[in-house]
Scaffold this active site. Structure first.
Site, mmCIF file in Angstrom:
data_model
loop_
_atom_site.group_PDB
_atom_site.id
_atom_site.type_symbol
_atom_site.label_atom_id
_atom_site.label_comp_id
_atom_site.label_asym_id
_atom_site.label_seq_id
_atom_site.Cartn_x
_atom_site.Cartn_y
_atom_site.Cartn_z
ATOM 1 N N LYS A 22 -56.406 -26.431 -30.424
ATOM 2 C CA LYS A 22 -56.854 -25.027 -30.421
ATOM 3 C C LYS A 22 -55.890 -24.155 -29.619
ATOM 4 O O LYS A 22 -55.444 -23.107 -30.085
ATOM 5 C CB LYS A 22 -58.249 -24.946 -29.784
ATOM 6 C CG LYS A 22 -58.672 -23.550 -29.389
ATOM 7 C CD LYS A 22 -60.045 -23.528 -28.777
ATOM 8 C CE LYS A 22 -60.077 -23.581 -27.269
ATOM 9 N NZ LYS A 22 -59.736 -22.330 -26.586
ATOM 10 N N ASN A 23 -55.558 -24.611 -28.389
ATOM 11 C CA ASN A 23 -54.782 -23.755 -27.492
ATOM 12 C C ASN A 23 -53.340 -23.589 -27.932
ATOM 13 O O ASN A 23 -52.626 -22.741 -27.401
ATOM 14 C CB ASN A 23 -54.838 -24.303 -26.062
ATOM 15 C CG ASN A 23 -56.211 -24.074 -25.447
ATOM 16 O OD1 ASN A 23 -57.053 -23.403 -26.044
ATOM 17 N ND2 ASN A 23 -56.432 -24.649 -24.271
ATOM 18 N N ARG A 93 -60.557 -14.200 -25.462
ATOM 19 C CA ARG A 93 -59.524 -13.735 -24.548
ATOM 20 C C ARG A 93 -58.119 -14.013 -25.070
ATOM 21 O O ARG A 93 -57.190 -13.239 -24.852
ATOM 22 C CB ARG A 93 -59.753 -14.420 -23.198
ATOM 23 C CG ARG A 93 -58.750 -14.092 -22.164
ATOM 24 C CD ARG A 93 -59.010 -14.912 -20.920
ATOM 25 N NE ARG A 93 -57.776 -15.056 -20.171
ATOM 26 C CZ ARG A 93 -57.372 -14.214 -19.236
ATOM 27 N NH1 ARG A 93 -58.103 -13.196 -18.906
ATOM 28 N NH2 ARG A 93 -56.225 -14.404 -18.614
ATOM 29 N N CYS A 117 -65.537 -13.562 -18.272
ATOM 30 C CA CYS A 117 -66.151 -14.470 -19.231
ATOM 31 C C CYS A 117 -66.920 -15.508 -18.434
ATOM 32 O O CYS A 117 -66.929 -15.457 -17.201
ATOM 33 C CB CYS A 117 -65.105 -15.125 -20.130
ATOM 34 S SG CYS A 117 -64.111 -16.307 -19.269
ATOM 35 N N ARG A 122 -60.710 -13.977 -14.687
ATOM 36 C CA ARG A 122 -59.518 -14.188 -15.513
ATOM 37 C C ARG A 122 -58.669 -12.925 -15.683
ATOM 38 O O ARG A 122 -58.587 -12.342 -16.759
ATOM 39 C CB ARG A 122 -59.912 -14.774 -16.867
ATOM 40 C CG ARG A 122 -60.628 -16.080 -16.730
ATOM 41 C CD ARG A 122 -61.033 -16.672 -18.046
ATOM 42 N NE ARG A 122 -59.995 -17.506 -18.636
ATOM 43 C CZ ARG A 122 -60.172 -18.238 -19.730
ATOM 44 N NH1 ARG A 122 -61.306 -18.237 -20.356
ATOM 45 N NH2 ARG A 122 -59.209 -18.973 -20.206
ATOM 46 N N ASP A 125 -52.916 -10.021 -14.512
ATOM 47 C CA ASP A 125 -51.848 -9.412 -13.708
ATOM 48 C C ASP A 125 -50.502 -10.116 -13.876
ATOM 49 O O ASP A 125 -49.448 -9.469 -13.869
ATOM 50 C CB ASP A 125 -52.262 -9.361 -12.223
ATOM 51 C CG ASP A 125 -52.566 -10.741 -11.662
ATOM 52 O OD1 ASP A 125 -53.146 -11.566 -12.406
ATOM 53 O OD2 ASP A 125 -52.230 -11.012 -10.501
ATOM 54 N N ASP A 308 -59.920 -28.203 -18.487
ATOM 55 C CA ASP A 308 -60.679 -28.329 -19.740
ATOM 56 C C ASP A 308 -61.295 -29.721 -19.923
ATOM 57 O O ASP A 308 -61.995 -29.958 -20.908
ATOM 58 C CB ASP A 308 -59.788 -27.991 -20.949
ATOM 59 C CG ASP A 308 -59.456 -26.506 -21.018
ATOM 60 O OD1 ASP A 308 -60.040 -25.731 -20.256
ATOM 61 O OD2 ASP A 308 -58.599 -26.130 -21.851
ATOM 62 N N VAL A 330 -58.665 -24.179 -10.789
ATOM 63 C CA VAL A 330 -58.072 -23.256 -11.770
ATOM 64 C C VAL A 330 -58.982 -22.068 -12.071
ATOM 65 O O VAL A 330 -58.522 -20.932 -12.141
ATOM 66 C CB VAL A 330 -57.688 -24.019 -13.065
ATOM 67 C CG1 VAL A 330 -57.059 -23.078 -14.082
ATOM 68 C CG2 VAL A 330 -56.725 -25.165 -12.744
ATOM 69 N N ARG A 400 -66.464 -22.916 -31.117
ATOM 70 C CA ARG A 400 -65.221 -22.195 -30.809
ATOM 71 C C ARG A 400 -64.024 -23.144 -30.807
ATOM 72 O O ARG A 400 -62.922 -22.738 -31.160
ATOM 73 C CB ARG A 400 -65.305 -21.579 -29.401
ATOM 74 C CG ARG A 400 -66.063 -20.283 -29.314
ATOM 75 C CD ARG A 400 -65.878 -19.701 -27.926
ATOM 76 N NE ARG A 400 -64.485 -19.836 -27.510
ATOM 77 C CZ ARG A 400 -64.069 -20.094 -26.269
ATOM 78 N NH1 ARG A 400 -64.939 -20.228 -25.297
ATOM 79 N NH2 ARG A 400 -62.789 -20.200 -25.991
HETATM 80 C C1 UD1 Z 1 -55.524 -21.381 -21.089
HETATM 81 C C2 UD1 Z 1 -56.409 -22.148 -22.066
HETATM 82 C C3 UD1 Z 1 -57.668 -22.656 -21.387
HETATM 83 C C4 UD1 Z 1 -57.304 -23.460 -20.138
HETATM 84 C C5 UD1 Z 1 -56.386 -22.655 -19.233
HETATM 85 C C6 UD1 Z 1 -55.889 -23.461 -18.032
HETATM 86 C C7 UD1 Z 1 -55.951 -21.049 -24.170
HETATM 87 C C8 UD1 Z 1 -56.464 -20.238 -25.297
HETATM 88 N N1 UD1 Z 1 -56.787 -21.261 -23.153
HETATM 89 O O1 UD1 Z 1 -56.257 -20.206 -20.683
HETATM 90 O O2 UD1 Z 1 -58.380 -23.480 -22.313
HETATM 91 O O3 UD1 Z 1 -58.493 -23.770 -19.441
HETATM 92 O O4 UD1 Z 1 -55.224 -22.222 -19.977
HETATM 93 O O5 UD1 Z 1 -55.322 -24.644 -18.439
HETATM 94 O O6 UD1 Z 1 -54.827 -21.500 -24.195
HETATM 95 N N2 UD1 Z 1 -54.857 -15.802 -13.897
HETATM 96 C C9 UD1 Z 1 -54.587 -14.720 -13.116
HETATM 97 N N3 UD1 Z 1 -53.707 -13.779 -13.590
HETATM 98 C C10 UD1 Z 1 -53.112 -13.891 -14.810
HETATM 99 C C11 UD1 Z 1 -53.402 -15.017 -15.603
HETATM 100 C C12 UD1 Z 1 -54.284 -15.957 -15.118
HETATM 101 O O7 UD1 Z 1 -55.108 -14.570 -12.014
HETATM 102 O O8 UD1 Z 1 -52.340 -12.997 -15.194
HETATM 103 C C13 UD1 Z 1 -55.821 -16.813 -13.406
HETATM 104 C C14 UD1 Z 1 -57.056 -16.887 -14.300
HETATM 105 O O9 UD1 Z 1 -58.054 -15.960 -13.896
HETATM 106 C C15 UD1 Z 1 -57.480 -18.310 -14.105
HETATM 107 C C16 UD1 Z 1 -56.169 -19.058 -13.896
HETATM 108 O O10 UD1 Z 1 -55.223 -18.083 -13.501
HETATM 109 O O11 UD1 Z 1 -58.266 -18.434 -12.967
HETATM 110 C C17 UD1 Z 1 -55.666 -19.822 -15.102
HETATM 111 O O12 UD1 Z 1 -55.418 -18.956 -16.160
HETATM 112 P P1 UD1 Z 1 -54.380 -19.274 -17.334
HETATM 113 O O13 UD1 Z 1 -53.568 -20.470 -17.008
HETATM 114 O O14 UD1 Z 1 -53.681 -18.006 -17.658
HETATM 115 O O15 UD1 Z 1 -55.366 -19.658 -18.497
HETATM 116 P P2 UD1 Z 1 -55.491 -19.034 -19.931
HETATM 117 O O16 UD1 Z 1 -54.161 -18.827 -20.534
HETATM 118 O O17 UD1 Z 1 -56.439 -17.881 -19.878
#
Ligand code: UD1
Length: 428
Positions: A22-23, A93, A117, A122, A125, A308, A330, A400
């Protein structure tokens, strides 16, 4: 209301084949915006998140057609919009992964800010800081992020505060056309990032280092990017979910269609708990452990233990002898499963980012609610070993990310089915 009815106690036996990840598939789909053309993506899972991404692409002007169960033909020649509305971003998202591709294609993008969510606030930034380092200006008005490239993006060193999966992907995609060299430091190293980089390279991008902490991109002219065909990498999390089920209740279960190296830490943790595993080239065979030992787990960016897989491990640890300490590094709010598992008899205490799971506790069937995607799957697994019948509601979360979850479990002997149950929250 749809629910999954699970009768506990049936042993699993047989083989389950996992789908494409999926990801990965969601980001590969987003990447097709970058260059006009006709793409064929294979091994795309048939799940509701993919259907939402299909709507996102269609809203932008693409044609997305299924050619067979898992093959998408995506024609992005007529993409002529750069606005992704709130209705879609709020449903998923990962819709924000079109931000980088739209900047490549049009030099501008408007993408609704994702809200909170179930598993935390999440923020995005890191996505924005990374794009700004390449010369993109961004503003947040009325709930939308507007991003614009002035005279073209320029390569730079981008240091992420945290190896965010989404930020790594957006910045990597945007930088493919930034003039000169971009170094993205402290990037996410997930296999899905490598899969996306592979597709971008097939599209004509010059990228090296995907899968390591630093990605280097030599910018090309946008006209050098072109459509390609690409097969999605196997879903390590779907595989891990079924392997946990096998460790709890399989006479023998083989899970195929993924690279066991992509599940390094969770598989090692299972072995430490006393689970016997046989690794093949693209499969793992697992049998029910006669007894399980408690083991501590802390979630970390890849190659650490994946967040996950945390919920599925909470169910597994509830059957282990002793107290397991689970630390979630995370996401905040990712322990909502605990209250549902407690309804089934698990002994779990939550303190901030830590869960203390004491076991083994016999589980008994109960009506429970999926808190989120992985938590929903973990509840179905709990139902497989519970005494009596469990009804897991909130199946939309499971749909999903898992294709034919119930059907796959049934094919190896589980007693489970989709049923319609009265909604306990309905006023009538
Ligand atoms: C992706 C995966 C999700 C997985 C996650 C971590 C997809 C569609 N989803 O989510 O299944 O659980 O990676 O392996 O690929 N954060 C910030 N600022 C940012 C971006 C992230 O503070 O700009 C924080 C988020 O709030 C969260 C953490 O960093 O607490 C991890 O986020 P991120 O690695 O970006 O996960 P996703 O890409 O949203």
């Amino acid at each position: 209301m749809d629910a999954i009815k699970v009768e506990g106690g049936a042993p699993l036996h047989g083989t389950i084949h996992v789908e494409g990840a999926k990801n990965s598939a969601l980001k590969l789909m987003a990447a097709t915006i970058m260059a006009p053309g006709v793409y064929h993506l294979t091994r795309v899972p048939d799940i509701s998140d993919v259907r939402i991404m299909r709507k996102v692409l269609e809203t932008l002007g693409a044609s997305v057609v299924y050619e067979g169960a898992h093959e998408l033909r995506i024609d992005t020649n007529d993409v002529d919009k750069w606005v992704t509305p709130y209705e879609l971003v709020t449903q998923m998202r990962a819709s924000i992964s079109v931000l980088g591709p739209l900047l490549v294609r049009f030099g501008r993008a408007v993408v609704a800010m994702p809200g909170g969510c179930n598993i935390g606030a999440r923020s995005i930034d890191q996505h924005l800081a990374g794009l700004e380092a390449l010369g993109v200006t961004t503003s947040n008005k009325h709930g939308d992020i507007s991003a614009k490239v002035g005279d073209g993006m320029v390569g730079a060193t981008v240091e992420l505060d945290f190896p965010s999966v989404g930020a790594t992907e957006n910045v990597m995609m945007a930088s493919t056309v930034a003039k000169g060299t971009t170094r993205i430091v402290n990037v996410a190293r997930e296999p899905e990032i490598v899969d996306l980089a592979d597709m971008l390279i097939e599209m004509g991008a010059h990228i090296s280092g995907a899968g390591t902490p630093v990605i280097e991109v030599e910018g090309v002219d946008p006209s050098e990017l072109h459509a390609c065909d690409h097969e999605t990498v196997g879903d390590r999390i779907e595989a891990g979910t079924f392997i946990v089920a096998g460790a709890l209740c399989a006479d023998e279960l083989t899970v195929t269609g993924f690279d066991p190296d992509h599940l390094g830490v969770p598989l090692r943790k299972m072995e430490l708990m006393g689970v016997e595993l046989e690794r093949g080239e693209d499969s793992v065979t697992v049998r029910r452990a006669s007894s399980l030992r408690a083991t501590d787990v802390q979630t970390l960016p890849y190659p650490g233990f994946p967040t996950d897989m945390q919920a599925q491990f909470m169910t597994l640890e509830s059957q282990a002898q002793g107290t397991s300490f689970i630390t979630e590094n995370v996401f905040e709010n990712r322990f909502m499963l605990a209250a549902e598992l407690a309804r089934m008899g698990a002994d779990i205490r939550i303190e901030d980012r830590h869960a203390l799971v004491s076991g083994p506790t016999p589980l008994t069937g109960a009506p429970v609610k999926s808190p989120d995607l992985r938590g929903g799957a973990a509840l179905v697994i709990a139902g497989l070993i519970a005494d009596g019948v469990t009804y897991v509601s909130g199946t939309r979360h499971i749909k999903r990310g898992y294709e034919r979850f119930v059907e796959k479990l049934r094919s190896v002997g589980a007693k489970c089915e989709h049923v319609d149950i009265p909604d306990p929250e309905s006023e009538e």
